[in-house]
Design a protein around this motif. Structure first.
Motif, PDB file in Angstrom:
ATOM      1  N   PHE A  35       0.779  -1.157   0.075  1.00 61.27           N
ATOM      2  CA  PHE A  35      -0.111  -0.070   0.024  1.00 61.27           C
ATOM      3  C   PHE A  35       0.915   1.240  -0.130  1.00 61.27           C
ATOM      4  N   VAL A  36       1.882   1.225   0.824  1.00 61.50           N
ATOM      5  CA  VAL A  36       2.690   2.406   0.843  1.00 61.50           C
ATOM      6  C   VAL A  36       3.592   2.673  -0.633  1.00 61.50           C
ATOM      7  N   LEU A  37       3.954   1.468  -1.131  1.00 57.71           N
ATOM      8  CA  LEU A  37       4.416   1.706  -2.487  1.00 57.71           C
ATOM      9  C   LEU A  37       3.591   2.241  -3.644  1.00 57.71           C
ATOM     10  N   ASN A  38       2.117   1.890  -3.617  1.00 57.16           N
ATOM     11  CA  ASN A  38       1.246   2.067  -4.376  1.00 57.16           C
ATOM     12  C   ASN A  38       1.008   3.448  -4.006  1.00 57.16           C
ATOM     13  N   VAL A  39       0.771   4.069  -2.952  1.00 52.61           N
ATOM     14  CA  VAL A  39       0.593   5.341  -2.577  1.00 52.61           C
ATOM     15  C   VAL A  39       1.832   6.399  -3.034  1.00 52.61           C
ATOM     16  N   PHE A  40       2.766   5.888  -3.006  1.00 48.83           N
ATOM     17  CA  PHE A  40       3.996   6.814  -3.756  1.00 48.83           C
ATOM     18  C   PHE A  40       3.523   6.713  -5.294  1.00 48.83           C
ATOM     19  N   VAL A  41       3.459   5.675  -5.912  1.00 53.79           N
ATOM     20  CA  VAL A  41       3.416   5.644  -7.378  1.00 53.79           C
ATOM     21  C   VAL A  41       2.220   6.509  -7.814  1.00 53.79           C
ATOM     22  N   VAL A  42       1.146   6.271  -7.262  1.00 56.33           N
ATOM     23  CA  VAL A  42      -0.189   7.168  -7.448  1.00 56.33           C
ATOM     24  C   VAL A  42      -0.230   8.474  -7.238  1.00 56.33           C
ATOM     25  N   GLY A  43       0.630   9.022  -6.114  1.00 61.45           N
ATOM     26  CA  GLY A  43       0.832   9.953  -5.698  1.00 61.45           C
ATOM     27  C   GLY A  43       1.816  11.046  -6.787  1.00 61.45           C
ATOM     28  N   ALA A  44       2.692  10.262  -7.481  1.00 59.71           N
ATOM     29  CA  ALA A  44       3.366  10.839  -8.458  1.00 59.71           C
ATOM     30  C   ALA A  44       2.744  11.041  -9.540  1.00 59.71           C
ATOM     31  N   GLY A  45       1.714  10.159 -10.091  1.00 60.27           N
ATOM     32  CA  GLY A  45       1.005  10.390 -11.134  1.00 60.27           C
ATOM     33  C   GLY A  45       0.099  11.730 -10.727  1.00 60.27           C
ATOM     34  N   VAL A  46      -0.537  11.711  -9.816  1.00 61.97           N
ATOM     35  CA  VAL A  46      -1.646  12.928  -9.445  1.00 61.97           C
ATOM     36  C   VAL A  46      -0.746  14.188  -9.537  1.00 61.97           C
ATOM     37  N   LEU A  47       0.255  14.283  -9.006  1.00 64.36           N
ATOM     38  CA  LEU A  47       1.125  15.431  -8.889  1.00 64.36           C
ATOM     39  C   LEU A  47       1.443  16.061 -10.141  1.00 64.36           C
ATOM     40  N   MET A  48       1.878  14.983 -11.104  1.00 65.02           N
ATOM     41  CA  MET A  48       2.184  15.496 -12.577  1.00 65.02           C
ATOM     42  C   MET A  48       0.919  15.809 -13.212  1.00 65.02           C
ATOM     43  N   ALA A  49      -0.311  14.963 -13.266  1.00 64.95           N
ATOM     44  CA  ALA A  49      -1.586  15.295 -13.713  1.00 64.95           C
ATOM     45  C   ALA A  49      -2.108  16.516 -13.258  1.00 64.95           C
ATOM     46  N   ARG A  50      -1.776  16.959 -12.045  1.00 68.66           N
ATOM     47  CA  ARG A  50      -2.211  18.267 -11.509  1.00 68.66           C
ATOM     48  C   ARG A  50      -1.517  19.518 -11.763  1.00 68.66           C
ATOM     49  N   PHE A  51       0.071  19.598 -11.819  1.00 69.75           N
ATOM     50  CA  PHE A  51       0.844  20.533 -11.969  1.00 69.75           C
ATOM     51  C   PHE A  51       1.434  20.679 -13.510  1.00 69.75           C
ATOM     52  N   TYR A  52       1.840  19.302 -13.829  1.00 71.46           N
ATOM     53  CA  TYR A  52       2.469  19.272 -15.212  1.00 71.46           C
ATOM     54  C   TYR A  52       2.116  18.184 -16.227  1.00 71.46           C
ATOM     55  N   PRO A  53       0.640  18.486 -16.813  1.00 72.42           N
ATOM     56  CA  PRO A  53       0.257  17.547 -17.605  1.00 72.42           C
ATOM     57  C   PRO A  53       0.669  17.316 -18.866  1.00 72.42           C
ATOM     58  N   ASN A  54       2.218  17.407 -19.025  1.00 73.94           N
ATOM     59  CA  ASN A  54       2.606  17.507 -20.312  1.00 73.94           C
ATOM     60  C   ASN A  54       3.113  16.072 -20.605  1.00 73.94           C
ATOM     61  N   ILE A  55       2.510  15.220 -21.352  1.00 78.79           N
ATOM     62  CA  ILE A  55       3.052  13.939 -21.489  1.00 78.79           C
ATOM     63  C   ILE A  55       4.480  13.621 -22.411  1.00 78.79           C
ATOM     64  N   GLY A  56       4.461  14.765 -23.477  1.00 77.22           N
ATOM     65  CA  GLY A  56       5.508  14.826 -24.238  1.00 77.22           C
ATOM     66  C   GLY A  56       6.695  14.977 -23.491  1.00 77.22           C
ATOM     67  N   SER A  57       6.854  15.899 -22.739  1.00 75.60           N
ATOM     68  CA  SER A  57       7.982  16.017 -21.618  1.00 75.60           C
ATOM     69  C   SER A  57       8.387  14.987 -20.663  1.00 75.60           C
ATOM     70  N   ILE A  58       7.220  14.251 -20.312  1.00 74.97           N
ATOM     71  CA  ILE A  58       7.486  13.275 -19.259  1.00 74.97           C
ATOM     72  C   ILE A  58       7.976  12.146 -20.095  1.00 74.97           C
ATOM     73  N   ILE A  59       7.421  11.736 -21.306  1.00 74.98           N
ATOM     74  CA  ILE A  59       8.074  10.618 -22.089  1.00 74.98           C
ATOM     75  C   ILE A  59       9.461  10.721 -22.537  1.00 74.98           C
ATOM     76  N   ARG A  60       9.756  12.325 -22.958  1.00 70.49           N
ATOM     77  CA  ARG A  60      11.077  12.516 -23.394  1.00 70.49           C
ATOM     78  C   ARG A  60      12.250  12.274 -21.976  1.00 70.49           C
ATOM     79  N   TYR A  61      11.808  12.665 -21.151  1.00 74.39           N
ATOM     80  CA  TYR A  61      12.676  12.617 -20.087  1.00 74.39           C
ATOM     81  C   TYR A  61      12.835  11.310 -19.461  1.00 74.39           C
ATOM     82  N   SER A  62      11.908  10.608 -19.254  1.00 73.95           N
ATOM     83  CA  SER A  62      12.073   9.079 -18.917  1.00 73.95           C
ATOM     84  C   SER A  62      12.630   8.303 -19.908  1.00 73.95           C
ATOM     85  N   GLY A  63      12.146   8.464 -21.223  1.00 77.47           N
ATOM     86  CA  GLY A  63      12.972   7.661 -22.295  1.00 77.47           C
ATOM     87  C   GLY A  63      14.340   8.094 -22.657  1.00 77.47           C
TER      88      GLY A  63
END
Length: 549
Positions: free
Chosen positions: A470-498
């Motif tokens: 549960f703690v691991l999943n909260v961390f992963v979900v929290g990362a997704g929520v924060l990005m969707a809330r403050f930086y919803p640019n999938i192009g930049s997320i993909i290029r950085y992680s890629g």
């Protein structure tokens, strides 16, 4: 284990090798003939091949646990009667075969399996990447990145064959990294694999928030007969919009026209149904419970939706291009608003996206093991990459060319090209709904992989307890929520992680392993060193370029 099998007495693990012990609790879990006994030496009781096999037994036991065989290894490691699934970041899960099935796939099935596994949500960002790089340079970069990633994937495929005197038929690329670089190779491959998976989950959360918002908007407008106005969209039923006009001073976003008693209802709906303020949090109620399932086998049954989604996107792009027509105007000496640049300095953004778009290096060995004609592996891999590259070129070029310049500039092309179509578009509504359902089923699979890899290495069990998971999943979900809330640019997320994952798993590790293997055989030449050194520098430049664009 067969009932007739007898444990080899006095064998306890010490690293990758085994020494004598009288402790019965530390006996080997299977019988191996001591084939390499030399003289009176009693220390070397088991071959190196057997030691590696035993290590893999313990590894896969920790990886899959005792109750879930979703990610079962091949039969000749641990017998299994369930299907084997492999995964690719931002792509889909592909069922290879039943655990005890001797059936091998023909070349055509293998080619489309690679295509199916590699194709993912990064296809939505290809038109945006071409805009960032320029039309001509964008096409060149897609071709070059396809060739470079193909070569590096070829090096991964051949890496197990370069190890002498060891049976590598059961090995994957992390095993090769561990063989050459020890613990550093093992943990580096694990870390970058986790980065790619978590990055994919963040992109999925942003996209699901987007698709859920537009789907709800379409249903609300249809029920309340709300009309939308796009002042700078093309006229007629086939319209495109500039959803964020700040990047284009000549564009305007779509607005809803509420009338009468519907005005207060519409405003209240807009307040509670916001793409960034509310929708990312609504998804928590749906997806967080799904991540805590002990097994992900139920969701793996829906992975065929990924192929259907890509096929529908290709149809949608073709239909829109026919309806809108091409709008390409090249003016070499004119800097007007509608100028289409052929070369731009932002091209590293496209190369970062393509690094993940062409990424299949973590599962290519598993895919190719099921090819019926092993002598055709290189040919089939090349044809699969050609098919993937043509798909990216087809979607990217058509959307870029069909996006109307007047009155909108091509600067309005979004990292998710579906955002350039209004929520009232029925065909796009179908695409968003389909992708939303598909991502809802794939997201728990990605979370399952994160849990298996991380918990398996730390605790030796993929489900050490509900609180840990549960703690691991909260961390992963929290990362997704924060990005969707403050930086919803999938192009930049993909290029950085890629670019980050590609640095290690695409450029550095395959090149280093190939050079080390050549050096050990005394076959390393300066030309090979220069070329593979250039690949490593290219991966470093690709990553650094993301931070200066």
């Amino acid at each position: 284990m067969d009932e007739d099998s007898k444990p080899l007495l006095g064998s306890v693990p010490t690293g990758d090798y085994y020494t004598d012990s009288l402790d019965p609790k530390q006996r080997r879990p299977f019988h191996v003939e001591p084939r390499n006994i030399v003289g009176e030496d009693v220390q070397e009781r088991v071959s190196a091949e057997a030691a590696v096999l035993s290590s893999r037994v313990h590894y896969y036991s920790r990886l899959t646990g005792s109750s879930d065989r979703l990610l079962a290894p091949p039969d000749h490691v641990i017998p299994s009667h369930e299907d084997i699934y492999i995964y690719s970041p931002l792509g889909t899960a592909f069922k290879v075969q039943g655990g005890d099935s001797p059936i091998k796939n023909p070349s055509i099935v293998t080619i489309f399996a690679i295509w199916n596994t590699m194709m993912g949500t990064s296809i939505l960002s290809i038109p945006w990447g071409i805009k960032q790089a320029g039309f001509t340079l964008g096409i060149i970069i897609i071709v070059l990145m396809g060739l470079l990633t193909l070569y590096c994937c070829y090096r991964v495929l051949k890496s197990t064959k370069s190890i002498p005197y060891v049976d590598t038929s059961d090995w994957e690329f992390p095993d090769v990294c561990k063989y050459y670089f020890g613990g550093f190779g093992k943990w580096s491959s694990l870390v970058f694999s986790l980065v790619s998976l978590i990055g994919a989950m963040v992109v999925y959360w942003v996209l699901m928030s987007n698709f859920l918002f537009n789907t709800g908007k379409f249903i609300f407008n249809y029920v309340h007969n709300v009309q939308t106005s796009d002042a700078f969209g093309t006229q007629g039923t086939e319209r495109v919009i500039c959803p964020y006009p700040d990047v284009d001073p000549h564009g305007q976003s779509s607005t809803s026209l509420y009338s009468g008693s519907d005005q207060s209802t519409g405003l209240e709906f807009d307040h509670w149904w916001s793409k960034t303020n509310t929708i990312p949090f609504y998804l928590i109620l749906l997806l967080l419970p799904l991540l805590n399932f002990r097994s992900a086998s139920f969701f793996a049954r829906f992975t065929f939706l990924g192929t259907i989604s890509v096929i529908y996107l290709i149809f949608l792009v073709t239909y829109k291009a026919i309806q809108l027509g091409f709008h390409l105007e090249f003016h070499w000496f004119d800097s007007s608003m509608f100028f289409v640049p052929e070369f731009r300095t932002l091209f590293p953004q496209l190369s970062g996206v393509l690094t993940l778009a062409f990424f299949i290096h973590n599962c290519i060995i598993t895919l190719m093991k099921n090819n019926k004609h092993q002598e055709n592996n290189v040919r089939d891999l090349s044809l699969a990459y050609l098919l993937v590259g043509l798909t990216y070129l087809y979607v990217g070029v058509l959307i870029f060319a069909a996006f109307p310049s007047p009155p909108l500039s091509k600067e309005c092309i979004e990292p998710n090209f579906l955002d350039n179509f209004p929520s009232s578009d029925i065909l796009v509504f179908v695409a968003r709904t389909f992708l939303l359902f598909q991502m809802t089923t794939v997201y728990p699979l990605l979370g399952y992989l994160v849990r298996v890899q991380l918990m398996g290495q730390i605790f030796g069990n993929h489900y050490p307890g509900f609180l840990h998971v549960f703690v691991l999943n909260v961390f992963v979900v929290g990362a997704g929520v924060l990005m969707a809330r403050f930086y919803p640019n999938i192009g930049s997320i993909i290029r950085y992680s890629g670019a980050l994952c590609g640095l290690a798993l695409v450029f550095v590790l395959p090149s280093l392993i190939h050079m080390v293997s050549l050096k050990r055989r005394g076959e390393l030449r300066w030309t090979s060193t220069l070329f593979h050194g250039f690949l490593i520098l290219l991966g470093v430049a690709n990553l650094l370029g993301q931070f200066f664009m």
